[in-house]
Scaffold this active site. Structure first.
Site, mmCIF file in Angstrom:
data_model
loop_
_atom_site.group_PDB
_atom_site.id
_atom_site.type_symbol
_atom_site.label_atom_id
_atom_site.label_comp_id
_atom_site.label_asym_id
_atom_site.label_seq_id
_atom_site.Cartn_x
_atom_site.Cartn_y
_atom_site.Cartn_z
ATOM 1 C CG ASP A 37 81.717 31.111 37.357
ATOM 2 O OD1 ASP A 37 81.296 29.940 37.456
ATOM 3 O OD2 ASP A 37 81.535 31.975 38.232
ATOM 4 C CG HIS A 38 80.749 29.202 31.035
ATOM 5 N ND1 HIS A 38 79.583 29.916 30.828
ATOM 6 C CD2 HIS A 38 81.740 29.931 30.463
ATOM 7 C CE1 HIS A 38 79.863 31.027 30.164
ATOM 8 N NE2 HIS A 38 81.159 31.064 29.932
ATOM 9 C CD GLU A 110 67.696 31.341 27.021
ATOM 10 O OE1 GLU A 110 66.528 31.337 27.436
ATOM 11 O OE2 GLU A 110 68.045 31.862 25.941
ATOM 12 N N GLY A 178 80.910 46.514 24.478
ATOM 13 C CA GLY A 178 79.937 47.587 24.412
ATOM 14 C C GLY A 178 80.604 48.952 24.326
#
Length: 308
Positions: A37-38, A110, A178
């Site tokens: 999803d870009h 970004e 993470g």
């Protein structure tokens, strides 16, 4: 082990090109078609058609396919308000007859936000946590009741929580590397945890973090599906592998280290090793969307050797 095809259409692909890959995915027996999803190409090169919207694409595929599951790896919380996202995903789920899955993440690219005027706050993990709570809360609210939420980032008041998806619940995918916060979110909300392009040898530790978080949350760790995504480049022989590596702009030696890459026997061995590390589902990142023979080779010569 489940095998899913994963595409990167922001590199330049029209709906018709994606449909051809999705139909091949279905015809060849793969489990699912997922897409990123870009909105902006990564790296240099011809942008071709340009980007397509993920959930618009999946809505079309919901009507143009009949069996494969459909989803995002992963949608960014920066693109859509959670209430709108819940409506979109529920609608596509209905359009597909209950075949949709939602992968949701914080977003990271970004430049695409700047290119299309999308706000990109520096801290986004809180957005992800609240969006996961909201979309799952909206879907699970009983028909006839309303849903409200008050958080740091979003407030919903007396939402009718409609439409309802066909599936109950819609599978939700959380992924990342993470050590604590992401595993905790997976334990709370996810039906699947994905290790995206993991460094060699790191998968067991990533999965163990999620299992530990599940125990701390009071959830059975085996309720979650454990998956990994890796780039795919397979050849029937060395020459065809090298050719496929060149087609996606990668060096064969580097691909062999960081992807599911090499000859058929090499990739079968790599997949077997992933299974031994606890991987139950693999997302095969296909970067050359015009090479449908690639998918055929994997379906005929790789997948059958892994068995059940």
């Amino acid at each position: 082990m489940d095998f899913r095809i994963f595409t990167e259409p922001q590199q330049g692909a029209s709906y018709d090109e994606l449909l051809a890959v999705a139909k091949a995915t279905e015809d060849l027996g793969f489990d699912a078609f997922f897409r990123s999803d870009h909105y902006l190409r990564m790296g240099d090169g011809d942008p071709g058609y340009g980007p397509t919207d993920a959930w618009t694409t999946l809505a079309g595929l919901a009507r143009d396919t009949s069996r494969i599951r459909l989803g995002t790896l992963v949608s960014s919380v920066t693109y859509r308000y959670p209430g709108i996202l819940a409506i979109q995903v529920a609608q596509v789920d209905a359009m597909s007859g209950g075949r949709v899955e939602l992968g949701l993440g914080t977003g990271w690219f970004e430049a695409e936000h700047k290119a299309y005027g999308i706000p990109f706050p520096p801290k986004r993990f809180g957005l992800l946590e609240e969006q996961l709570e909201i979309v799952t809360g909206l879907w699970s609210t009983e028909r006839g009741e309303t849903y409200s939420f008050s958080g740091e980032h979003y407030t919903l008041e007396n939402s009718p929580a409609l439409p309802k998806p066909v599936q109950s619940p819609i599978p939700v995918l959380v992924g990342g590397k993470g050590a604590s916060r992401t595993p905790a979110l997976a334990a709370r909300f996810a039906t699947e945890f994905n290790a995206p392009f993991p460094d060699p040898g790191t998968i067991p530790g990533l999965f163990e973090n999620v299992r530990r978080a599940c125990v701390e949350f009071g959830r059975d760790p085996d309720e979650i599906v454990y998956s990994a995504a890796q780039v795919l480049a397979v050849g029937s022989d060395e020459a065809s592998f090298v050719k496929r590596a060149a087609a996606i702009g990668r060096e064969p030696a580097e691909l062999r280290v960081n992807g599911l890459a090499g000859t058929v026997s090499e990739v079968v061995d790599k997949l077997g090793a992933l299974r031994e590390q606890g991987v139950e589902r693999v997302y095969l990142q296909v970067l050359d969307l015009h090479d449908l023979d690639h998918l055929d080779l994997v379906a005929r010569e790789v997948v059958p050797q892994l068995g059940e």
